[in-house]
Design a protein around this motif. Structure first.
Motif, PDB file in Angstrom:
ATOM      1  N   ALA A  13       0.830  -1.194   0.000  1.00  0.00           N
ATOM      2  CA  ALA A  13       0.000   0.000   0.000  1.00  0.00           C
ATOM      3  C   ALA A  13       0.869   1.250   0.000  1.00  0.00           C
ATOM      4  CB  ALA A  13      -0.922  -0.001   1.218  1.00  0.00           C
ATOM      5  N   ASP A  14       0.289   2.353  -0.469  1.00  0.00           N
ATOM      6  CA  ASP A  14       1.030   3.614  -0.489  1.00  0.00           C
ATOM      7  C   ASP A  14       1.511   3.970   0.910  1.00  0.00           C
ATOM      8  OD1 ASP A  14       0.546   3.835  -3.176  1.00  0.00           O
ATOM      9  OD2 ASP A  14      -1.144   5.235  -2.960  1.00  0.00           O
ATOM     10  N   GLY A  15       2.743   4.440   0.987  1.00  0.00           N
ATOM     11  CA  GLY A  15       3.293   4.905   2.250  1.00  0.00           C
ATOM     12  C   GLY A  15       3.875   3.828   3.130  1.00  0.00           C
ATOM     13  N   VAL A  16       3.772   2.561   2.716  1.00  0.00           N
ATOM     14  CA  VAL A  16       4.290   1.464   3.534  1.00  0.00           C
ATOM     15  C   VAL A  16       5.729   1.174   3.127  1.00  0.00           C
ATOM     16  CG1 VAL A  16       4.034  -0.974   4.123  1.00  0.00           C
ATOM     17  CG2 VAL A  16       2.005   0.472   3.843  1.00  0.00           C
ATOM     18  N   ARG A  17       6.636   1.232   4.103  1.00  0.00           N
ATOM     19  CA  ARG A  17       8.057   0.957   3.863  1.00  0.00           C
ATOM     20  C   ARG A  17       8.291  -0.516   3.560  1.00  0.00           C
ATOM     21  NH1 ARG A  17      12.069  -1.161   7.517  1.00  0.00           N
ATOM     22  NH2 ARG A  17      10.373  -1.366   9.019  1.00  0.00           N
ATOM     23  N   ALA A  18       7.702  -1.365   4.396  1.00  0.00           N
ATOM     24  CA  ALA A  18       7.886  -2.807   4.270  1.00  0.00           C
ATOM     25  C   ALA A  18       6.756  -3.481   5.023  1.00  0.00           C
ATOM     26  CB  ALA A  18       9.243  -3.228   4.841  1.00  0.00           C
ATOM     27  N   GLU A  19       6.501  -4.727   4.678  1.00  0.00           N
ATOM     28  CA  GLU A  19       5.507  -5.483   5.419  1.00  0.00           C
ATOM     29  C   GLU A  19       5.723  -6.963   5.175  1.00  0.00           C
ATOM     30  OE1 GLU A  19       1.574  -4.534   4.034  1.00  0.00           O
ATOM     31  OE2 GLU A  19       1.709  -5.931   2.347  1.00  0.00           O
ATOM     32  N   ALA A  20       5.184  -7.748   6.104  1.00  0.00           N
ATOM     33  CA  ALA A  20       5.125  -9.197   5.925  1.00  0.00           C
ATOM     34  C   ALA A  20       3.678  -9.565   5.652  1.00  0.00           C
ATOM     35  CB  ALA A  20       5.633  -9.907   7.177  1.00  0.00           C
ATOM     36  N   ALA A  21       3.412 -10.073   4.469  1.00  0.00           N
ATOM     37  CA  ALA A  21       2.062 -10.497   4.108  1.00  0.00           C
ATOM     38  C   ALA A  21       1.879 -11.945   4.551  1.00  0.00           C
ATOM     39  CB  ALA A  21       1.846 -10.373   2.605  1.00  0.00           C
ATOM     40  N   ILE A  22       0.826 -12.185   5.336  1.00  0.00           N
ATOM     41  CA  ILE A  22       0.575 -13.502   5.915  1.00  0.00           C
ATOM     42  C   ILE A  22      -0.674 -14.089   5.263  1.00  0.00           C
ATOM     43  CG2 ILE A  22       0.250 -14.800   8.045  1.00  0.00           C
ATOM     44  CD1 ILE A  22       2.904 -13.202   7.893  1.00  0.00           C
ATOM     45  N   ASP A  23      -0.496 -15.163   4.529  1.00  0.00           N
ATOM     46  CA  ASP A  23      -1.571 -15.796   3.762  1.00  0.00           C
ATOM     47  C   ASP A  23      -2.239 -16.862   4.628  1.00  0.00           C
ATOM     48  OD1 ASP A  23      -3.195 -17.124   1.993  1.00  0.00           O
ATOM     49  OD2 ASP A  23      -1.699 -17.268   0.398  1.00  0.00           O
ATOM     50  N   LEU A  24      -3.353 -16.490   5.244  1.00  0.00           N
ATOM     51  CA  LEU A  24      -4.024 -17.401   6.162  1.00  0.00           C
ATOM     52  C   LEU A  24      -4.719 -18.552   5.439  1.00  0.00           C
ATOM     53  CD1 LEU A  24      -5.406 -14.776   8.685  1.00  0.00           C
ATOM     54  CD2 LEU A  24      -3.451 -16.307   8.989  1.00  0.00           C
ATOM     55  N   ALA A  25      -5.071 -18.351   4.192  1.00  0.00           N
ATOM     56  CA  ALA A  25      -5.620 -19.465   3.410  1.00  0.00           C
ATOM     57  C   ALA A  25      -4.557 -20.548   3.226  1.00  0.00           C
ATOM     58  CB  ALA A  25      -6.127 -18.972   2.065  1.00  0.00           C
ATOM     59  N   ALA A  26      -3.314 -20.133   3.004  1.00  0.00           N
ATOM     60  CA  ALA A  26      -2.224 -21.106   2.902  1.00  0.00           C
ATOM     61  C   ALA A  26      -2.039 -21.835   4.228  1.00  0.00           C
ATOM     62  CB  ALA A  26      -0.928 -20.406   2.486  1.00  0.00           C
ATOM     63  N   LEU A  27      -2.180 -21.115   5.329  1.00  0.00           N
ATOM     64  CA  LEU A  27      -2.075 -21.739   6.645  1.00  0.00           C
ATOM     65  C   LEU A  27      -3.113 -22.848   6.806  1.00  0.00           C
ATOM     66  CD1 LEU A  27      -0.667 -21.385   9.535  1.00  0.00           C
ATOM     67  CD2 LEU A  27      -2.734 -20.158  10.133  1.00  0.00           C
ATOM     68  N   ARG A  28      -4.339 -22.549   6.446  1.00  0.00           N
ATOM     69  CA  ARG A  28      -5.391 -23.565   6.547  1.00  0.00           C
ATOM     70  C   ARG A  28      -5.085 -24.768   5.646  1.00  0.00           C
ATOM     71  NH1 ARG A  28      -8.495 -19.051   5.786  1.00  0.00           N
ATOM     72  NH2 ARG A  28      -9.335 -19.800   3.794  1.00  0.00           N
ATOM     73  N   GLY A  29      -4.595 -24.498   4.450  1.00  0.00           N
ATOM     74  CA  GLY A  29      -4.233 -25.590   3.560  1.00  0.00           C
ATOM     75  C   GLY A  29      -3.121 -26.451   4.128  1.00  0.00           C
ATOM     76  N   ASN A  30      -2.158 -25.819   4.785  1.00  0.00           N
ATOM     77  CA  ASN A  30      -1.065 -26.574   5.396  1.00  0.00           C
ATOM     78  C   ASN A  30      -1.578 -27.471   6.519  1.00  0.00           C
ATOM     79  OD1 ASN A  30       0.710 -25.214   3.692  1.00  0.00           O
ATOM     80  ND2 ASN A  30       1.184 -23.645   5.209  1.00  0.00           N
ATOM     81  N   LEU A  31      -2.483 -26.943   7.328  1.00  0.00           N
ATOM     82  CA  LEU A  31      -3.049 -27.751   8.406  1.00  0.00           C
ATOM     83  C   LEU A  31      -3.799 -28.959   7.843  1.00  0.00           C
ATOM     84  CD1 LEU A  31      -4.295 -24.850  10.705  1.00  0.00           C
ATOM     85  CD2 LEU A  31      -2.429 -26.453  11.203  1.00  0.00           C
TER      86      LEU A  31
END
Length: 396
Positions: A13-31
């Protein structure tokens, strides 16, 4: 917690220096994939160390939404934070296993936290708290079957079991679990694996002959969940694999086990400039430009969790191309040699992700730093905001 219906890793997003995007759908798939690996055992979602850097509460809530009913933490504070975050005992059992003298035993009892006990000192402190609060404790006795870390040694095991059974007879505690932890389940064929399986079986046999009737017996961590069906018992404790990273990279990448990395780390280029050949770059001038080139400044450093040991080797993707850290990774920033290309300031830098766009992964960073993927994701610091996508779990 912010959630979205999309998955993946959209542009910052505008103005964001850095971020960690966490994909919770992937988490559910892993479980789901891990459940398929251990269909006869319950699954514990281990959310210690802030969910291996992914966010303990959001990941715990997502695991509960996926049907998980056991959560694992190392410290009591981690367990109590989950309860304070809205995860009551009717929603999940929470096991906490790393206790020190004077710990918050009473608070854990009142919060219905399951407590691991590895020695008589811990049992004695727990019993004092039970008498103070009037709240019986749910106890998991931990045996040291060869890791040599926490857990009760075999020569002390009979005494600990007997003391726990006496306390149980008084109505002070209930011994609900017997457990241990592997030293080298991530190294198939390591002789300690067979030795620990046998030692755990012996510890179980003694405790059960003495009168312990546990709800759960548990030994398997992530690598054992994937590779050692005989270690599954009643419950498997999944940590790294839950977050989509392979705990056995020498055996296979995440996709081989049906796993997908959950975290992607993004930043924006903070500066792009042209420099002459022979120009020193970053502290100590470990890197000199081979000729006139362009340099890009990435506003992440070891204060954000990137390992300084990856200086000169840590990979990123910019404009679809891999670049590596030129010179030392500093506290707040590092430099990449763009080989004469001139992307716009603010262009996305994909530090690591799931690899599906050809970008580096956490495992690539681990190799560059001479470490393990566990450390790469877990050490991503608090000043890097997390953005959660694809989630269905909610606080309440």
């Amino acid at each position: 917690m912010t959630t979205a219906t999309t998955t993946g890793t959209a542009m910052l997003a505008d103005g964001v220096r850095a971020e960690a995007a966490i994909d919770l759908a992937a988490l559910r798939g892993n479980l789901a994939a891990l459940r398929e690996r251990a269909p006869s055992a319950a699954l514990m979602a281990v959310v210690k160390a802030n969910g291996y850097g992914h966010g303990a509460l959001p990941c715990a809530l997502e695991a509960l939404a996926a049907g998980v009913r056991w959560l694992g933490t190392a410290t009591p504070d981690e367990a109590l934070a989950l309860r304070a975050g809205g995860i009551g005992p009717e929603r999940a059992r929470i096991l906490c296993w790393l206790w020190t003298p004077g710990g918050p035993w009473a608070e854990a009892l009142r919060a219905s936290v399951d407590i691991s006990v590895s020695g008589r000192w811990a049992l004695d402190e727990l019993l004092a708290a039970v008498r103070l609060t009037g709240v019986p404790g749910r106890v998991h006795l931990k045996a040291d079957t060869g890791l040599g870390r926490n857990g009760c040694q075999p020569h002390d095991w009979p005494d600990l079991v007997d003391a726990a059974l006496r306390a149980q007879a008084e109505g002070l505690i209930e011994v609900v679990g017997l457990w241990s932890h592997f030293a080298a389940a991530d190294e198939p064929g390591h002789p300690s694996v067979r030795a620990q399986l046998d030692a755990f079986a012996a510890a179980l046999d003694h405790a059960e002959r003495a009168g312990v009737t546990p709800e759960v017996r548990h030994l398997a961590n992530s690598p054992a969940t994937l590779l050692l069906p005989e270690a599954h018992y009643d419950l498997v404790r999944t940590g790294l694999a839950m977050y989509g990273l392979s705990p056995v990279p020498e055996v296979g990448p995440p996709a081989d086990f049906g796993l997908r990395p959950v975290m992607a780390l993004h930043a924006r280029l903070a500066l792009v400039k042209t420099v002459p050949g022979g120009h020193g770059v970053s502290y100590g001038h470990l890197y000199h430009t081979p000729g006139e080139t362009t340099l890009g400044l990435v506003p992440l450093g070891y204060a954000d969790g990137l390992p300084r040991q990856a200086s000169g080797a840590g990979p990123v993707q910019i404009g679809g191309k891999w670049r590596t850290a030129a010179g030392r990774i500093a506290m707040d920033q590092f430099v990449v040699d763009l080989a004469g290309e001139t992307p716009e300031v603010g262009e996305e830098v994909l530090v690591f992700g799931n690899g599906e766009r050809g970008e580096p992964t956490a495992e690539d960073w681990a190799r560059a730093a001479g470490t393990i993927a566990y450390e790469i994701v877990t050490r991503i610091g608090a000043r890097v905001p997390r953005r959660y996508v694809g989630g269905i779990g909610t606080v309440g």
